[in-house]
Scaffold this active site. Sequence first.
Site, short mmCIF file in Angstrom:
data_model
loop_
_atom_site.label_atom_id
_atom_site.label_comp_id
_atom_site.label_asym_id
_atom_site.label_seq_id
_atom_site.Cartn_x
_atom_site.Cartn_y
_atom_site.Cartn_z
N ARG A 35 0.83 -1.20 0.00
CA ARG A 35 0.00 0.00 0.00
C ARG A 35 0.86 1.25 0.00
NH1 ARG A 35 -4.96 1.74 4.04
NH2 ARG A 35 -5.11 3.88 3.30
N CYS B 262 -19.29 -2.08 0.53
CA CYS B 262 -18.48 -0.94 0.95
C CYS B 262 -19.20 -0.28 2.11
CB CYS B 262 -18.36 0.03 -0.23
SG CYS B 262 -17.42 1.52 0.14
N TYR C 33 -14.88 10.15 -2.18
CA TYR C 33 -13.80 9.95 -3.16
C TYR C 33 -13.90 10.88 -4.36
CZ TYR C 33 -12.43 5.90 -0.47
OH TYR C 33 -11.99 5.08 0.53
#
Lengths: 436, 436, 436, 436
Positions: free
Chosen positions: A97, A172, A254
Amino acid sequence: MKGNSLKIAVIGGGSSYTPELIEGFIKNYNELPVKELYLVDIPEGEEKLNIVGSLAKRMLEEADVPIELHLTTDRKKAIKGADFVTTQIRVGMLDARARDEQIPLKYNRIGQETTGAGGFAKAIRTIPVILDICKEIEELAPDAFLLNFTNPAGIVTEAVLKHSNVKTIGLCNLPIGTQMQVASWFDVKPSDVSLEMVGINHLNWTTKVEVNGVNVTHDVLTRANNSGLHVKNIPDLGWEPQLLKSINALPCAYHRYYYMPEQMLKEQIEKSKTEGTRADVVKEVENDLFEKYKDPNLKVKPKELEKRGGAYYSEAAVQLICSIYNNKKDTQIVNVRNNGLIKQLPDDVSIEVNCVIDRNGAHPIQIETELSPHIRGLLQVVKAYEELTVTAAVKGDYGIALQALITHPLVADSDVAKKILDDILRENRHYLPQFV
Amino acid sequence: MKGNSLKIAVIGGGSSYTPELIEGFIKNYNELPVKELYLVDIPEGEEKLNIVGSLAKRMLEEADVPIELHLTTDRKKAIKGADFVTTQIRVGMLDARARDEQIPLKYNRIGQETTGAGGFAKAIRTIPVILDICKEIEELAPDAFLLNFTNPAGIVTEAVLKHSNVKTIGLCNLPIGTQMQVASWFDVKPSDVSLEMVGINHLNWTTKVEVNGVNVTHDVLTRANNSGLHVKNIPDLGWEPQLLKSINALPCAYHRYYYMPEQMLKEQIEKSKTEGTRADVVKEVENDLFEKYKDPNLKVKPKELEKRGGAYYSEAAVQLICSIYNNKKDTQIVNVRNNGLIKQLPDDVSIEVNCVIDRNGAHPIQIETELSPHIRGLLQVVKAYEELTVTAAVKGDYGIALQALITHPLVADSDVAKKILDDILRENRHYLPQFV
Amino acid sequence: MKGNSLKIAVIGGGSSYTPELIEGFIKNYNELPVKELYLVDIPEGEEKLNIVGSLAKRMLEEADVPIELHLTTDRKKAIKGADFVTTQIRVGMLDARARDEQIPLKYNRIGQETTGAGGFAKAIRTIPVILDICKEIEELAPDAFLLNFTNPAGIVTEAVLKHSNVKTIGLCNLPIGTQMQVASWFDVKPSDVSLEMVGINHLNWTTKVEVNGVNVTHDVLTRANNSGLHVKNIPDLGWEPQLLKSINALPCAYHRYYYMPEQMLKEQIEKSKTEGTRADVVKEVENDLFEKYKDPNLKVKPKELEKRGGAYYSEAAVQLICSIYNNKKDTQIVNVRNNGLIKQLPDDVSIEVNCVIDRNGAHPIQIETELSPHIRGLLQVVKAYEELTVTAAVKGDYGIALQALITHPLVADSDVAKKILDDILRENRHYLPQFV
Amino acid sequence: MKGNSLKIAVIGGGSSYTPELIEGFIKNYNELPVKELYLVDIPEGEEKLNIVGSLAKRMLEEADVPIELHLTTDRKKAIKGADFVTTQIRVGMLDARARDEQIPLKYNRIGQETTGAGGFAKAIRTIPVILDICKEIEELAPDAFLLNFTNPAGIVTEAVLKHSNVKTIGLCNLPIGTQMQVASWFDVKPSDVSLEMVGINHLNWTTKVEVNGVNVTHDVLTRANNSGLHVKNIPDLGWEPQLLKSINALPCAYHRYYYMPEQMLKEQIEKSKTEGTRADVVKEVENDLFEKYKDPNLKVKPKELEKRGGAYYSEAAVQLICSIYNNKKDTQIVNVRNNGLIKQLPDDVSIEVNCVIDRNGAHPIQIETELSPHIRGLLQVVKAYEELTVTAAVKGDYGIALQALITHPLVADSDVAKKILDDILRENRHYLPQFV
């Protein structure tokens, strides 16, 4: 799926999130009488699995709930005969990551875990592993539901939908998080709030908000200008009010990467110089958490877990399993095959929309709001990137990978795309046998 | 549309391109016996109209072709009873173009006449004027074809298709230019070359190239890596070979803005410091041209006109008029209503594709090549920008205008979009009554 | 496909139609310099093949055209390396046709060679044979075009499109026949007439008729009320004028079975009692023809052939081959894969529409006329029947066969469908191994 | 829609069905606290209104439920401010129905109230009246839901969707009837049964049956072969077993007219000779019912009402109103705008499918089962008939009306269609001002 033999396998069970899930199973035991719960992880994660597994055992004992807990590194054993398999894996762990976040930054591009070039890297590492898991499910638990929480959840779910026969739903915590926030704004119960969400994972718009059947979308948009719905790991920069009013739909957290990339990039670059990337921050949080988890006197989910970023994951997951298990026919917002629901996207892609959940899975409900050209256009180009990413991940095709990155609005330059791609392939080569 | 009364009106007839068109009418007089040719311009352009009109007269006389030439600033008189109306106008003239190119550059965005924020500014200035012309055509020449060359040709054509009843076809010189270049590469006649082009104006891909029925797409792609098909006003930077191979289609010259925006921007910024923007260059070229045109001994199209950038416009225009007039049923690449041909775009937008041309207009031919996600995604997001631009231009809606700019991949940031939009609206306020 | 080696294989070469085709090749030799022409037939047809083959030889000699003619029962030899393969076969010969016409009549249903239950029987007999031919083409002449004239041409073409990789175009003489008739009405050359036809084979509507670019659809509809466009084997009953006016499109001859089934059935029943079914009539015509063909002094196509019913087949066939061979890009009406052209039909079915013909085949042109609910609905239900027929023929599935017949508007009853199906399967059992 | 002012208007309140509805409101008063209930009828129906209204009052009193009941012939008064308007009207009353059933029989065509030519006649009489009601709703109760029970319910609902702005849902008792029957077969509660129904009103298929989440479709199909799901007014002839197995979906009762028209017609003709048409039978039943209703001692719904044919209407209606009023988000099968749910039908037509019901209305759920060509084809052609019928009814267009009848599979002949249409127009001329 019989009450007296309900089996659930949690792949990536050594995750720091697991206590969330355990708490969820405890709270909902009456509705969801789990008999066997398998936490499974890879050998490299065995130590963590044991730490978090021991906490889980203490939690179950404390709550006096008769779920049989199994810790194992034998994935097939965990999957065999399971009714539900959940995945919450991180191929390459936090080091990968960190690289996903750093590489794009080198080329003045957003470095983020699930969006842009970082999400691309994570996707091509993760998809082959998930498809391996699917082969085992096809063989050992063909009737099981695979509930995928692994990010980028939309892309990973699409890969499963396209390249396996496993029944899958992608999940999600953004939808449930939005519902919670609206509930707190209006001081009502979350169940009083209904959302119409349209889009794909991490790029969806809330096109209608109702509180007890009353449309409050306009109020929510006005409020969102100032305070904003946000998630832990994304800076809350507010939205351009005239844009929001004109779009007449609430972007998700986002969207900030798409709507204000310059500011977001600037902030990422600054932060990476001071506190490091998000992966660095998370590493510390995780270390602290696992230290906490080791405490033999800890018998409940520690409060600190909420800092971690995945709020409401457990609610979302347990709620989904409950509705399937109990054939509830309630509405939840999950990731499924499009099949014409969003007419402007291909049939075979994953979308994130309102669905009726019953024992057969998730059944999308027709979208009432007509998509504006802006929403449609942005959705289409990002979905095109996702389709290319799935193909590149499965075939290991360099040219398709290059197309994927150039198509993504946050890369959008062939020179930059090529440099980033070459870095990603080099730095992740151990996880990308398909590209050799 | 009878042979003995064929009337053509050229709106923007004082353009420096007009001698191209005159040459075309002269060359094709046998097939296309124009009786009356009206060159019409606005009062501010009367001087230029007279200069270029005088040259046109000398050209017709020299060629001994009995076309009656009329110069006028009375647009209705020109339109009345016309069989074909062509438009090649520039609202705000080259000064406005200069601003279109400069404003985006202030915010590190591509400043280009037809693409990105510059094209947006040009579109919202031009659309109201074109729709006024359409009203006159509806009234005075309802059977006329409007052949639109005015840039951004795809957006302007879409505005006409959506907001008037005039029969219209949009025309660009890129397709014929590509055909010419391929012909020269293979040393054949242009008519031996067949292209399948798919997309929208200034964003189309050549998906198949045939020379005398033999597929040579692969050869063309290999060649294009190095030398590239290019147009006068766009630097030829070549293409990333692995990208081109993977896409398996030839991008058009304007793709460079989408595929290599960083390099293109860098070059624009440098040039703007040395030779000024393209508008500045064109101004000089035009001044020189009009000086030439004044020469009473000049009786043919001067060679210098080719430097101007619009090569093959006359070929494209006259070829299209000829095929309509003579019901030829040949294939040309023009801008028409989609109506499902590109299934992934809305029905009511303009597209640029292969069409059969007959007396009724242009009839799109089914596209053989399946569009890849990359081509589809980029097309969709840019078309979404175009749709928003048409709406913003017609309604004068600030929010929609903001959405248009944010949706365009070459702006793609709400702060930047807002700043650019505010500059555009302020600097063009005399031409944008709809936004007041 | 090189000029000096052009090879054509005619499967079913012993057909009485063959002299038509030979005449076509003779007339067009300059444009279409056939080197080798194979007439191939099954052993049972060898006698006829020799008779018609001898006539063909005499015709070629008489015309002094250097085409090498080969007569053979070795199909593979004929196909190997061919550029074009045409099929005009009749599985089960005229005896089978007689049964196709008689069985439905027993149950008060239209008994017709290509439409309704008779066409169904012919389709399921023919499709397996055609797919066998396709396998040989795939192996021995993978670049060849298969031009299918075998009825029911639309269904047979669809079977090839769905179940083989052979490039195929289906061809019927109705479009060219309509063009000829309009030409005679307006006293112009056939090439002055343009039709827009929309639909499927033997069920298409002419939605626009132009003579030299002028729309004469209205005139044609008025005329059609009285005299009607007709073909040899279908009684000309005229049309209900108010219906025709409202539909605003010209039905094809076979529409009579759909628009006036009661009258047509009545007439069929009467005729079957007096002169027998059409098959009986044709048998006599054929016997007469073959007697004529035997005459060694006959060196041209005999006039009597025109009675046979397949007028203009040779024109249609040779015209199509010429346009492919010479990359002509002219417009012809043929049967191709829909692929979205008629939006209301599935992508993978065959349709009969205007196409641009070039060296790559047939490229459908967008349809201008919006289909009315009546046209659309009738097309959809008959196409559904055709899809089911293709599936039934390939799989030999009794239930799907039953569905096909019930779906057909001219059967439309489950008891009747079952009886007819059982009769068809029993009477054709030698030709239907797939149903055993 | 506030609890203390809930107003419902029942148009056609003098219907013999009304006691069903009253019983429903009584049983569900706790969930659905109706304040004002208006029964409204035309002056010609005032006597019946008073009879049934008096019974309704006695029923409400007996049940001690505080609903204010109003009987009126002033439709506007009833509609003003209503939350729900239901329609159960019969334009021309039973005499018109008798004609609808007799006219087609004259020409050997099915004579039925809602299907075929009879349904066509009823539709063109009813649509203008319903659209008048809609105008009043638009003006006097713009937020009201119009729940339409008036047959042909699908066509009438489509007319409202296309030609008014009123929020409408069409409702039929077939879905709930099927659910009830399956429940009785499996000896479970109706709420344990889930159906997936696909299609249009009176022509839908049950593609999936679940009992408590377990798929029992196969069992249901096997059972249906013998006993059959049926409704009062349609003879139960069973189904061809091989057809049912192959279709793999359960037809509705009305399919008998499409699947076995010959038998059905034969039976109709016989019955019409003995007991008269269905209208004659119903007339007697109604007379008996109204005699019963007059009895001042009758204070509950009389058992005899069940003979009438509309079983479960009250359940269906009250259930729908309850779910809207209480924002329940449960699943019901109702008639709504298609909007792409059945991809093979136009967007703007009515379909009958599973919907989530909430305060905003009915939201279709994606269909899981892929429609076979047979189901698709039959749906498409009958829907085309329905679209033409709506247009003919609104425009009063003779040619479109003729097209409608020819398109219907149960007429399907232009001579017959013309004769039937002329009879219908003549016999109903007082109710068809639009056709004058």
